[in-house]
Scaffold this active site. Structure first.
Site, mmCIF file in Angstrom:
data_model
loop_
_atom_site.group_PDB
_atom_site.id
_atom_site.type_symbol
_atom_site.label_atom_id
_atom_site.label_comp_id
_atom_site.label_asym_id
_atom_site.label_seq_id
_atom_site.Cartn_x
_atom_site.Cartn_y
_atom_site.Cartn_z
ATOM 1 N N GLY A 97 99.680 16.407 -12.892
ATOM 2 C CA GLY A 97 101.058 16.427 -12.406
ATOM 3 C C GLY A 97 101.377 15.395 -11.345
ATOM 4 O O GLY A 97 102.483 15.345 -10.846
ATOM 5 N N ARG A 156 90.149 17.171 -21.584
ATOM 6 C CA ARG A 156 89.413 16.800 -20.369
ATOM 7 C C ARG A 156 88.609 18.013 -19.927
ATOM 8 O O ARG A 156 88.858 19.131 -20.389
ATOM 9 C CB ARG A 156 90.375 16.381 -19.260
ATOM 10 N N ARG A 182 71.027 30.816 19.511
ATOM 11 C CA ARG A 182 71.479 30.279 20.802
ATOM 12 C C ARG A 182 71.521 31.445 21.778
ATOM 13 O O ARG A 182 72.449 32.257 21.749
ATOM 14 C CB ARG A 182 72.871 29.679 20.671
ATOM 15 N N ARG A 234 66.156 29.207 20.796
ATOM 16 C CA ARG A 234 66.305 28.110 21.737
ATOM 17 C C ARG A 234 66.515 28.658 23.135
ATOM 18 O O ARG A 234 67.303 29.586 23.341
ATOM 19 C CB ARG A 234 67.513 27.267 21.330
ATOM 20 N N GLU A 248 67.370 15.675 20.043
ATOM 21 C CA GLU A 248 68.821 15.483 20.102
ATOM 22 C C GLU A 248 69.227 14.421 21.106
ATOM 23 O O GLU A 248 70.374 14.004 21.148
ATOM 24 C CB GLU A 248 69.526 16.812 20.404
ATOM 25 N N SER A 301 63.260 20.298 15.735
ATOM 26 C CA SER A 301 64.494 20.642 15.050
ATOM 27 C C SER A 301 65.550 19.637 15.507
ATOM 28 O O SER A 301 65.810 19.506 16.701
ATOM 29 C CB SER A 301 64.932 22.064 15.406
ATOM 30 N N GLY A 355 68.803 18.338 16.473
ATOM 31 C CA GLY A 355 70.114 18.836 16.901
ATOM 32 C C GLY A 355 71.093 17.696 16.699
ATOM 33 O O GLY A 355 71.365 16.925 17.607
ATOM 34 N N THR A 356 71.590 17.597 15.485
ATOM 35 C CA THR A 356 72.357 16.384 15.152
ATOM 36 C C THR A 356 73.754 16.366 15.745
ATOM 37 O O THR A 356 74.412 15.338 15.696
ATOM 38 C CB THR A 356 72.422 16.190 13.624
ATOM 39 N N ASN A 357 74.228 17.483 16.298
ATOM 40 C CA ASN A 357 75.520 17.421 16.995
ATOM 41 C C ASN A 357 75.376 16.561 18.242
ATOM 42 O O ASN A 357 76.109 15.602 18.436
ATOM 43 C CB ASN A 357 76.007 18.816 17.414
ATOM 44 N N ASP A 358 74.395 16.926 19.065
ATOM 45 C CA ASP A 358 74.166 16.136 20.278
ATOM 46 C C ASP A 358 73.641 14.740 19.944
ATOM 47 O O ASP A 358 74.016 13.763 20.570
ATOM 48 C CB ASP A 358 73.174 16.852 21.197
ATOM 49 N N CYS A 373 69.393 21.648 12.794
ATOM 50 C CA CYS A 373 70.212 22.813 13.114
ATOM 51 C C CYS A 373 71.611 22.453 13.579
ATOM 52 O O CYS A 373 72.349 23.278 14.069
ATOM 53 C CB CYS A 373 69.512 23.694 14.146
ATOM 54 N N TYR A 425 63.162 22.195 6.375
ATOM 55 C CA TYR A 425 64.268 23.126 6.170
ATOM 56 C C TYR A 425 65.557 22.621 6.818
ATOM 57 O O TYR A 425 65.524 21.739 7.667
ATOM 58 C CB TYR A 425 63.930 24.521 6.722
HETATM 59 P P1 ADP Z 1 100.164 15.088 -17.488
HETATM 60 O O1 ADP Z 1 99.061 14.197 -17.050
HETATM 61 O O2 ADP Z 1 101.132 15.412 -16.433
HETATM 62 O O3 ADP Z 1 99.675 16.251 -18.271
HETATM 63 P P2 ADP Z 1 100.780 13.898 -19.990
HETATM 64 O O4 ADP Z 1 100.812 12.426 -20.158
HETATM 65 O O5 ADP Z 1 99.591 14.560 -20.500
HETATM 66 O O6 ADP Z 1 101.044 14.208 -18.474
HETATM 67 O O7 ADP Z 1 102.078 14.393 -20.726
HETATM 68 C C1 ADP Z 1 102.971 15.388 -20.363
HETATM 69 C C2 ADP Z 1 103.297 16.217 -21.576
HETATM 70 O O8 ADP Z 1 103.827 15.422 -22.617
HETATM 71 C C3 ADP Z 1 102.088 16.899 -22.154
HETATM 72 O O9 ADP Z 1 102.424 18.189 -22.530
HETATM 73 C C4 ADP Z 1 101.752 16.063 -23.333
HETATM 74 O O10 ADP Z 1 101.084 16.787 -24.315
HETATM 75 C C5 ADP Z 1 103.108 15.596 -23.802
HETATM 76 N N1 ADP Z 1 103.000 14.341 -24.532
HETATM 77 C C6 ADP Z 1 102.505 13.177 -24.049
HETATM 78 N N2 ADP Z 1 102.511 12.230 -25.008
HETATM 79 C C7 ADP Z 1 103.010 12.779 -26.111
HETATM 80 C C8 ADP Z 1 103.238 12.306 -27.438
HETATM 81 N N3 ADP Z 1 102.923 11.060 -27.787
HETATM 82 N N4 ADP Z 1 103.756 13.155 -28.319
HETATM 83 C C9 ADP Z 1 104.062 14.430 -27.950
HETATM 84 N N5 ADP Z 1 103.880 14.936 -26.731
HETATM 85 C C10 ADP Z 1 103.342 14.128 -25.810
HETATM 86 MG MG MG Z 2 98.469 16.175 -19.715
HETATM 87 MG MG MG Z 3 72.257 20.354 21.571
#
Ligand code: ADP
Ligand code: MG
Ligand code: MG
Length: 886
Positions: free
Chosen positions: A106, A341, A565, A621, A748, A767, A769-772, A834, A854
């Site tokens: 998005g 993805r 401590r 300590r 430290e 040990s 003491g990496t803060n100090d 620590c 550790y």
């Molecule tokens: P986002 O990274 O925000 O998901 P997308 O590029 O994936 O954006 O696209 C937004 C929406 O548009 C998604 O639901 C995607 O499936 C749709 N979309 C993108 N390209 C096409 C396409 N060539 N045909 C139909 N729907 C598409």
């Molecule tokens: Mg998408």
């Molecule tokens: Mg100390």
């Protein structure tokens, strides 16, 4: 010759593949990969992230060869699709989609239906026989193009649409007729012209060029920059641009679009999961405009498309060996894949999916361990509602369990207010009709997020899950009036500032506050932790001063205490009076009298700690902070001390100012106190040993490790050790019993690292003491550095706050030297850390590589450290490679 800026995808002509993510972005690389796998992917081409980088380097101009390559690939696409840009008889419509190497949901904007104009519409209508569809596509295109490319406010279009809907009494977008849509298009175009002083472009090539530039530009819009900052995404070239032939989910009831996950992203359950809308286009599902239907119901609507989708998701999951998040569109019954993805998931789901996939033999244990970001475990370790308290609470409404966990806070209705309230230390619940990328900052500071509209894959849900934040989405019963900063649910009215509670795992909204409880750490989580323990070589201890923390840490898997401590015990109850007596005493006799009062108290504290640790090693300590930290600062407590000591207030004040130091961090503290007041060491040693003997008599074997802080010269450790050993000899004699113990030191002060070989002659363990050590190596005062370090990091002087992430180059070098020199004098020298860094994954990786025994960290970070320690081993062996797409 110009370099290759554009890669084609679609069937056999595909040029890219999944491993080219850095160059093609995640979306482009995976579209290519799916094409290579023979899946139904609309053809298209990807402009590389490198081209985006060159665009910026080139003063926002296209690099050499880009235009020619785009034109050539467009031709190719036209041939493959048997369609043509701007040709009304066989129009080619495309989407323009951004996509960087790391997924940024998005954050950047997509334009759909590009290539439309009124001439094309006429052709498209003739071709499809569906005028409504053509005009709906056009109005969407104008809206997206206007908003994304030209910055015409989104609301301008929304208002026109809403107005029309009201005028014709249409409830949903789909209720609008062709004529309604035509009218909307006309009004959109007017609005467009009013805002841009130009006519809406008719020429598809013009549309495309502007859109490509807009995607390039979106790489550096505020939202994208904020997202990268919040998620620590660095070192990417830019965004790729995908130009892809359109398929249409809005051609009627045999078409649709959806988002799905190969497993449940909230719980990790191995069950197909997703949402879709019939007769809709892409964004409709995610934007929460209509509430979508759950994926199983698709089986009823279109069995063939559903089974095909199930087949593809199975294949994709096997191929990528990870849970997939996919987008699909059904055009007139035919299924197309538009994206895949690795699915973002909650920590609970991440753990379950990783463990299940090992059991399904999809991945190895090592891979499973590498699949988790140690920091993610935080989500699992934090509280949920107390079931009893939850049962008694008033349910206001129910929505979708969009992101699990529990949250209690005060209602605010916009992101700005959320940030302002949070700044004042208030816990807030961000309550919105729906969220959008502008709300990220507010979501980030909120305890939880509540929305009235949108599904499990709505913006609010996706972003909240990514943040590990509790979210309840799509609470239809919630009616919000932003203007009045209030909302109503049935007869209940909730105003800004009212307390509500959210259960993101069940999707319930409650009135008021609800008590929370600690989580159960069983099932997949404990399996994963067991695997981590099998692999890691680094021990994991905890920093704990009181039995309750120690018990918690043991529950989380701590193998000992790396730092207790002792002075933290000094503040409780009346003890501070005895401590103050000791500090204010004018002579040794006075001090000894006060120490006598403290001895039984400390002894009892240590006994408690030993019992909690049940035989695990405990490093204690000796007193560390400058004494004035314990002094009475205000008149009232000074008066009290004057009374107790039977001296004048004036004398107390004098004493307090005598103890004042200009730079207490470098002042009279640590072992320096023990050098001037050996009786303090005597008392503490006695308490440590007598307590150990007492619990031994109850059957708990503890080998105390007495730790001397702030040593920088051999004389210091020698003197302190002498006092310690003489005291212990006395205790053994009195008690007629001997128990094993060790005397060691903190490293430290930089000088201690430099002469570590000499110090190791006396010290039996180190040990760090990496803060100090960080404070003194960098010359940054721990108490003051906050003021300028932020800027140091913004300006790139330091990549990370060195107090959070160990500065390996500088401080780390001293650590390495300290270990080497120390072990040159004492071969089996036990070494730990620590400081805060002992619970920080990157620093833990370092501790492993430099051969520490550790790490020690706060109780809640123990599981994180166990996982990070296992990952360090796996990484060192080079068995599992990191990918950008986590
Ligand atoms: P986002 O990274 O925000 O998901 P997308 O590029 O994936 O954006 O696209 C937004 C929406 O548009 C998604 O639901 C995607 O499936 C749709 N979309 C993108 N390209 C096409 C396409 N060539 N045909 C139909 N729907 C598409
Ligand atoms: Mg998408
Ligand atoms: Mg100390």
């Amino acid at each position: 010759m110009a370099s290759k800026h554009v890669y084609f995808f679609g069937g056999k002509k595909t040029e890219g593949k999944a491993t080219m993510k850095e160059l093609l972005g995640g979306k482009g690389a995976n579209l290519a990969e799916m094409s290579n796998l023979g899946m139904p992917v609309p053809a298209g081409f990807t402009i590389t992230t490198k081209a985006c980088q060159l665009y910026y380097e080139n003063n926002k101009k296209w690099p050499q060869g880009l235009k020619e390559q785009i034109l050539a690939n467009l031709k190719r696409l036209e041939n493959v699709m048997n369609a043509q840009f701007g040709n009304p008889k066989k129009p080619l419509l495309v989407s323009v989609r951004s996509g960087a190497a790391a997924s940024m949901p998005g954050m950047m904007d997509t334009i759909l239906n590009l290539g439309l104009n009124e001439t094309v519409i006429a052709g498209l209508t003739a071709k499809t026989g569906n005028a409504r569809f053509a005009w709906d596509g056009y109005r969407r295109f104008i809206q997206m193009f206007g908003d994304v490319v030209m910055g015409v406010p989104h609301e301008t279009f929304e208002h026109i649409l809403e107005e029309k809907k009201r005028a014709v009494s249409a409830k949903l977008d789909t209720d609008l007729s062709t004529d309604d849509l035509k009218d909307i298009v006309a009004r959109y175009k007017d609005a467009y012209k009013k805002h841009t002083n130009e006519n809406f472009p008719d020429d598809p090539w013009q549309q495309l060029v502007k859109s490509i530039n807009a995607v390039f530009e979106s790489w550096n819009n505020d939202r994208a920059i904020t997202y990268r900052k919040l998620n620590d995404i660095k070192g990417l070239l830019g965004t790729a641009v995908n130009i892809q032939a359109m398929v249409f989910g809005n051609m009627g009831e045999t078409s649709g679009t959806g988002v799905c996950f190969s497993r449940n992203p909230s719980t990790g359950e191995n069950k197909f999961y997703g949402e879709y809308l019939m007769n809709a286009q892409g964004e409709d599902v995610v934007a929460g405009i209509r509430t979508p239907e759950s994926i199983e119901t698709l089986a009823k609507k279109n069995k063939t498309a559903y089974s095909k989708l199930v087949g593809l998701k199975n294949k994709l999951e096997k191929h990528y060996r990870d849970m997939q998040d996919m987008e699909f569109t059904i055009q007139d019954g035919a299924l197309y894949m538009l994206q895949t993805r690795s699915g973002k998931r909650t920590a609970a789901a991440a753990v379950k999916v990783a463990v299940d996939m090992v059991k399904e033999r999809l991945i190895s244990k090592e891979e499973a361990l590498m699949r988790l970001e140690p920091e993610q475990l935080n989500q699992l370790l934090h509280p949920n509602f107390d079931p009893q308290a939850e049962k008694g609470a008033t349910v206001l409404a129910r929505g979708l369990p969009a992101s699990p966990g529990a949250a209690t806070g005060r209602v605010v209705f916009n992101a700005e207010d959320a940030e302002a309230w949070a700044k004042r230390g208030e816990k807030v619940i961000l309550t919105r009709i729906e969220t959008s990328p502008e709300d990220i900052g507010g979501m980030n500071v909120a305890e939880g997020v509540l929305t009235a509209r949108g599904g499990m894959t709505s913006h609010a849900a996706v972003v909240a899950r990514g943040m590990g934040k509790c979210c309840v989405a799509g609470v239809g019963a919630l009616s919000i009036v932003y203007r009045e900063k209030k909302c109503t649910v049935g007869s209940a009215v909730i105003k800004e500032g009212d307390y509500i509670s959210l259960n993101g795992s069940s999707g319930t909204v409650y009135a008021g506050k609800i008590k929370t409880v600690e989580p159960e750490l069983s099932g997949s989580f404990s399996t994963l932790m067991k695997w981590a323990d099998e692999i890691r070589t680094l021990g994991v201890r905890t920093n704990a001063d009181i039995p309750r923390d120690a018990e918690m840490a043991v529950k989380f898997g701590a193998e000992g205490i790396g730092l207790c401590r002792t002075e933290h015990m000094f503040f409780e109850g009346d003890r501070i009076i005895s401590v103050r007596k000791m500090i204010l005493a004018d002579n040794k006799a006075g001090r000894e009298a006060a120490l006598k009062e403290l001895l039984p108290i400390q002894r009892k504290d240590f006994e408690g700690l030993y019992r909690a640790m049940k035989g695990r090693p405990v490093t204690i300590r000796l007193i560390d902070p400058p004494l004035h930290e314990f002094l009475p600062a205000d008149d009232e407590s000074q008066m009290e001390m004057a009374d107790v000591l039977n001296i004048t207030l004036q004398r107390v004040k004098e004493k307090v100012s005598e103890l004042h130091e200009f730079n207490p961090m470098l002042g009279h503290r640590g072992c320096r106190l023990g050098i001037t007041y050996p009786e303090i060491i005597e008392m503490q040693t006695r308490a440590i040993m007598e307590a150990a003997i007492n619990v031994k008599r109850q059957g708990i074997k503890i080998h105390p490790e007495i730790m001397v802080p702030l040593v920088g010269e051999t004389g210091e450790i020698k003197l302190c050790k002498q006092v310690i050993e003489e005291t212990i000899a006395k205790v053994f004699k009195e008690q007629k019993i001997k128990i094993p113990y060790m005397v060691g030191t903190m490293i430290e002060v930089p000088r201690a690292a430099l002469i570590a070989d000499k110090i190791a002659e006396d010290a039996e363990f180190f040990s760090f003491g990496t803060n100090d050590l960080t404070q003194m190596t960098c010359g940054f005062s721990r108490d003051d550095a906050g003021r300028f370090l932020k800027e140091y990091i913004e300006k790139g002087i330091f990549e990370k706050d060195p107090f959070q992430v160990l500065d390996q180059e500088g401080v780390g070098e001293l650590v390495i030297m300290g270990i080497k020199r120390g072990r040159s004098a004492r071969k089996n020298l036990k070494v730990g850390i620590c400081g805060e860094h002992g619970g920080e994954p990157r620093s833990i990786d370092f501790c492993h590589r430099v051969g520490m025994n550790y790490v020690s960290c706060s109780p809640y970070r123990v599981p994180i450290a166990r996982l990070a320690a296992a990952q360090a081993v796996i990484r060192q062996k080079g068995k599992v490679k990191f990918t950008l797409d986590k």
